[in-house]
Design an enzyme around this catalytic site. Structure first.
Site, PDB file in Angstrom:
ATOM      1  N   SER A  38      38.667  38.153 -19.650  1.00  0.00           N
ATOM      2  CA  SER A  38      38.643  37.112 -18.635  1.00  0.00           C
ATOM      3  C   SER A  38      37.266  37.031 -17.957  1.00  0.00           C
ATOM      4  O   SER A  38      36.256  36.895 -18.635  1.00  0.00           O
ATOM      5  CB  SER A  38      39.774  37.366 -17.629  1.00  0.00           C
ATOM      6  OG  SER A  38      40.040  36.231 -16.856  1.00  0.00           O
ATOM      7  N   ASP A 148      44.607  34.193 -21.057  1.00  0.00           N
ATOM      8  CA  ASP A 148      43.871  35.225 -20.316  1.00  0.00           C
ATOM      9  C   ASP A 148      44.047  36.617 -20.937  1.00  0.00           C
ATOM     10  O   ASP A 148      45.166  37.119 -21.075  1.00  0.00           O
ATOM     11  CB  ASP A 148      44.391  35.232 -18.884  1.00  0.00           C
ATOM     12  CG  ASP A 148      43.508  36.018 -17.927  1.00  0.00           C
ATOM     13  OD1 ASP A 148      43.026  37.093 -18.319  1.00  0.00           O
ATOM     14  OD2 ASP A 148      43.312  35.557 -16.795  1.00  0.00           O
TER      15      ASP A 148
END
Length: 250
Positions: A38, A148
């Protein structure tokens, strides 16, 4: 000695990784390989592309806004905003152009697995790794639908552990305890996310030779207006562990 650096996800808190990189540079520590999820993957990619910590901080701030709606639709928490950053800072859309080998972790939402990528289209995989559920649409890549990376592996050590003599981990989502008060829906979502992934992060932390956890409890994942303070917190966290870090590479 081969040094690995692992950078966790954390939204706006990921700015602390930039301060950490500045601190490591001052100690003469440069990673030989970087792994990230991320926002950690984004910071790692910008650094691996040759940008200084100061340049990365200014770049992130230039694409940030104190208005959350703007951030989601046209800023750092949007695919479009990330794409603009990446096209300006890493114009060559491939891993081979980076000066430091990079591993990007994303979550395959169909298989329920974390996948680490070290080749392929750099920009698309960074956007996939940063695709916060509920804010981003999952990214289709090959036969994967990616979201993510922090969902399944927010401190992706495993993919580089065998390649490195020593690993420094930077984790910016330490949940700690909390005196519950009236929170926004985003704050509740963030708190629950951190609690849900804590056990996975704890097991990954055991694989690090040195874990750095900046003091960031006063900041949320979505508050880019505090970028300078978060940067300084990351820098301070390195200086507080200065002796241990120098001993690590001795």
């Amino acid at each position: 000695m081969k040094i690995g650096l692992v950078l966790s996800g954390g939204g706006a808190r990921g700015v602390a990784h930039i301060g950490l990189l500045k601190g490591l540079e001052e100690l003469g520590i440069r990673p030989d390989v970087i792994s990230g999820a991320s926002s950690g993957a984004l910071v790692g990619a910008l650094y691996a592309a040759g940008n200084s910590p100061e340049q990365i901080l200014e770049l992130v701030k230039a694409h940030s806004s104190s208005n959350m709606i703007m951030m989601v639709f046209d800023g750092l928490f949007s695919a479009l905003g990330l794409k603009r950053i990446l096209e300006s800072a890493t114009p060559e859309n491939n891993f081979e152009s980076l000066s430091i080998p990079l591993f990007i972790t994303a979550t395959d939402i169909n298989a329920g697995l974390a996948i680490a990528f070290s080749e392929g289209p750099l920009h698309e995989l960074l956007i996939a790794s940063s695709a916060i559920p509920g804010l981003f649409t999952p990214v289709k890549y090959a036969h994967h639908y990616l979201a993510d990376g922090g969902v399944m592996d927010n401190l992706p050590v495993h993919c580089i552990r065998q390649q490195c003599n020593k690993i420094i981990g930077s984790h910016v989502n330490k949940p700690g305890t909390d005196n519950f008060r009236k929170k926004s829906r985003l704050e509740v979502m963030e708190r629950c996310f951190h609690l849900a992934i804590a056990n996975t992060v704890n097991s990954s932390a055991l694989l690090c030779d040195q874990l750095i956890e900046p003091e960031l409890r006063r900041y949320t994942m979505f508050e880019m207006k505090y970028a300078d303070q978060i940067f300084k917190a990351g820098y301070r966290s390195v200086m507080q562990e200065k002796e241990k870090l120098l001993a690590l590479i001795a």
